[in-house]
Design an enzyme around this catalytic site. Structure first.
Site, short mmCIF file in Angstrom:
data_model
loop_
_atom_site.label_atom_id
_atom_site.label_comp_id
_atom_site.label_asym_id
_atom_site.label_seq_id
_atom_site.Cartn_x
_atom_site.Cartn_y
_atom_site.Cartn_z
CE LYS A 154 -2.19 1.48 3.75
NZ LYS A 154 -1.75 2.90 3.97
CG ASP A 172 -6.89 4.43 2.39
OD1 ASP A 172 -7.66 4.20 1.43
OD2 ASP A 172 -6.99 5.46 3.08
#
Length: 233
Positions: A154, A172
């Site tokens: 991420k 997220d």
């Protein structure tokens, strides 16, 4: 379940600001600018800092932002900016006390990463980034490299998007929640490993095609729906 037509309408309303932000990311990579946190906003300002050091600032921002917030990450970079390249863990920690939640461990991550970049790449970060021809290999260099601490899939995607590279989903909690709202994901759970991350990213890409909205723009759009702002985050 949210409505695609409503999403498209919101996109039309926010399109110009979203495109402006994406253009700023590319400007950051190509021109001597850095991000600063000013009066509650992230602003791009001209600087005389070397490109490799500016890129390292952004890498530090993404390390700081993991499991916190864009605002907290930006404030952290602002207070340690002039010791990022040569300062110690203790110097960073002292500056971060009362400002940043992980004032001990994240500076250690940053300095470990800095030492690796200095020793292995002679700190030629921009040249290293530009040497990759495959975008997945580029992300893997930051996400899977054990000497680059505190990123993962991420935040590696986050870093590359923030320096102007496209085609990465930043999965997220806001994006995962949005994909769940639209029925793309069965749960609100974040990907548990790299394999799940790539599978969820492909679902995000498929959804962007279905909605007719570029995936990089969709990422900012969905995040702004949850957060209320179009940030660098």
């Amino acid at each position: 379940m949210d409505n695609i037509e409503q999403l498209k309408q919101e996109y039309d309303n926010k399109k110009s600001k979203i495109k402006e932000r994406l253009n700023q990311f590319q400007k950051f990579f190509n021109e001597p600018y850095s991000w600063f946190y000013r009066n509650g906003e992230l602003v791009l300002l001209p600087v005389e800092t070397k490109d490799d050091y500016r890129l390292f600032e952004e890498l530090a921002f993404c390390i700081f932002t993991a499991n916190t917030s864009a605002e907290m990450g930006a404030k952290a970079v602002d207070v340690v900016r002039n010791v990022l390249i040569n300062g110690t863990v203790n110097e960073m920690t002292r500056r971060l006390e009362g400002i940043y939640r992980y004032s001990n461990i994240r500076p250690a991550y940053i300095i470990h990463t800095r030492n690796y970049l200095k020793n292995s790449l002679n700190f030629q970060l921009k040249n290293k980034i530009e040497s990759f021809k495959n975008k997945n290999e580029l992300r893997d260099f930051f996400a899977l490299n054990k000497d680059i601490k505190g990123l993962g899939m991420k935040e590696a995607s986050h870093f590359l998007r923030n320096i102007g590279f496209k085609g990465y989903a930043i999965l997220d909690k806001h994006i995962i929640s949005s994909l769940h709202d639209f029925g793309i994901l069965k749960t609100n759970e974040k990907p548990k490993n790299n394999k799940e991350y790539l599978e969820t990213e492909q679902k995000f890409i498929d959804f962007s095609k279905h909605a007719g909205i570029d995936m990089d723009e969709l990422d900012l759009l969905l995040w702004s729906r949850k957060n209320g702002r179009i940030l660098k985050w």
